[in-house]
Every structure is written in C-alpha cells, then in structure tokens.
Scaffold this active site. Structure first.
Site, PDB file in Angstrom:
ATOM      1  CG  ASP A 122     -25.116 -33.351   6.296  1.00 16.75           C
ATOM      2  OD1 ASP A 122     -25.964 -33.598   7.188  1.00 16.75           O
ATOM      3  OD2 ASP A 122     -25.330 -33.543   5.089  1.00 16.75           O
ATOM      4  CE1 TYR A 168     -38.620 -31.550  15.012  1.00 14.56           C
ATOM      5  CE2 TYR A 168     -40.638 -31.205  16.261  1.00 14.56           C
ATOM      6  CZ  TYR A 168     -39.330 -30.870  15.987  1.00 14.56           C
ATOM      7  OH  TYR A 168     -38.727 -29.854  16.694  1.00 14.56           O
ATOM      8  CE  LYS A 189     -36.704 -31.794  18.377  1.00 12.32           C
ATOM      9  NZ  LYS A 189     -35.306 -31.387  18.637  1.00 12.32           N
ATOM     10  CB  SER A 203     -39.936 -30.001  20.758  1.00 15.05           C
ATOM     11  OG  SER A 203     -41.269 -29.633  20.431  1.00 15.05           O
TER      12      SER A 203
END
Length: 245
Positions: free
Chosen positions: A67, A162, A166, A147
């Site tokens: 994890d 998010y 990135k 990304s």
C-alpha cells in the site's frame, strides 16, 4: 543513437501500481524485454494472475503486496525485493490515484490519500531504491509516471488536488536529478507525462470514463517507458510528453 534494452536483461525492476492499467502494461513490456520485474500493488492477486499470463516470456514477474500510503509497507516490500531478487536497476513510480472532489467542498481524507500516494509514496520508494543503487554503484534508471496536468492547469471539474500532486512530481524529478548530480551517482531520471489514458483509473476516481478528449491506452505509455530505458548509458531523456491525436 542506438536504442536497446539488452543491458537490462536479467536485471531487477520495481514497478509500483502494477495491478492494472498503465502499470500492468509497463510490467508486460519489461518482462517481454527480459527484465525481472517486482510488481508492487495492494491487489496482489491481480499481479499474480498477470505473472501467470507472462510465464512464457523472457523475463519474469514477481508479485509483492504494498500500500503506497504506508511507509512501512513500502520499505518492507522493497527490502523483500532486494533480498529475494537482488539489486534494483529500474524503478517505475507508477502508483497514483485521484478521488473526485472539489477544492471548495472537498473531503480532507480524500485529499490526504491522494497526496500520500502521489507524492509521499513516490518519494519514499525513490529514497529506498536510490540507497540500494548507491550501495551497489548501479547505473540505474528512475521513471516517474507524471501527467500533462503536471505542466498545465486545465478547466476540468473534480480534479481538486490531483494536478497539484503532478506539478509536485515534475518538481521532484528535477530536484532528484540535481541531487544525483551532486552525489555523482550515475542514475538516470525520466518524467513521463501522458495525456488522457483510458483505463479503470477514471472509474475508481468516480469520474466519467468517456470524454470527448482523444485517448491514449496503457501500452502507449509503456512504449514511452521502454524508449527512455533503451537510450545509451550516457543519454538521459529528462521528460517525455505523450498525447493522443
């Protein structure tokens, strides 16, 4: 420039988030190229199933439960990889997630899980692997799956923290290059920034899986990983941006 994966045949690679999507595609390509791959994931049964599928290829896939939000699990998994498979030559930091929310009304725990996975998990895995590469004087390669959202802000509701994670990955890749240079370690670093990739990632995030944006697929990103790894030892590809047309 001659591209070849030959120097990594029989060497060990760690791929995080290896159970599905981009991670599974990267694992598959590495194994086909003769690499011994340690696939880290929470859903270890999926990695084990993939290992059976790839059992007749040149390399081999080994499954390790991990994890990426838990430091001790990351350290334990990487320690087991080293003990069972040997020194690590490649690390692909692929594990990442996004949970639908907004910055105005978002859930703190959802933000924290995203930050822990996309930033801290990446940093911990990188630290542990770099220490192993340093101890063995390994000419290694670390790849961050980034990304396009790590380079530009897009008007797309629900992304919340998010893109910030990135952007952090972009900065972390550059900072890592600088640290390795100061330490005189021959370890390459590549940030690979795909556009929209059609996988189960969106469904897990609670976002619609169909968008009007042209889509990439997992193997497209895996191709970029193999390209970066295939460059000669003296060549480092700092950044690869991959978008569909």
């Amino acid at each position: 420039m001659v591209l070849s994966m030959e120097r990594f045949q029989g060497k060990v690679a760690v791929v995080t988030g290896a159970s599905a999507g981009i991670g599974a595609s990267i694992v598959e390509d590495l194994v086909k190229n003769g690499v011994i791959v340690a696939g880290l994931a929470r859903r270890i049964n999926r990695v084990e199933d993939l290992a059976k599928k790839l059992s007749n290829k040149k390399g081999k896939l080994h499954a390790f439960k991990c994890d990426m939000t838990k430091e001790e699990e990351i350290k334990e998994a990487i320690g087991q990889v080293i003990e069972k498979l040997g020194p690590i030559h490649i690390l692909v930091n692929n594990a990442g997630l996004m949970q639908e929310a907004t910055l105005i009304n978002g859930d703190t725990q959802a933000w924290k899980t995203t930050l822990d996975t996309n930033i801290l998990g990446l940093c911990i895995a990188t630290r542990e692997v770099v220490q192993n590469m340093k101890a063995n004087n390994t000419l290694g390669h670390i790849i961050h799956i980034n990304s396009v959202l790590g380079h530009k802000i897009m008007d797309f509701p629900g992304l919340n923290v998010y893109p910030a994670t990135k952007y952090a990955v972009t900065c972390l890749a550059g900072s890592l290059m600088s640290e390795l240079k100061h330490e005189k370690l021959r370890i390459k670093v590549t940030s690979i920034s795909p556009g929209y990739v059609k996988t189960e990632f969106q469904a897990v995030a609670g976002l619609p899986n169909e968008t009007p944006i042209p889509a990439l697929y997992g193997p497209d990103v895996a191709d970029a990983v193999i390209y970066a790894l295939s460059t000669p030892p003296h060549v480092n590809v700092n950044e690869v941006t991959v978008e569909a047309i």
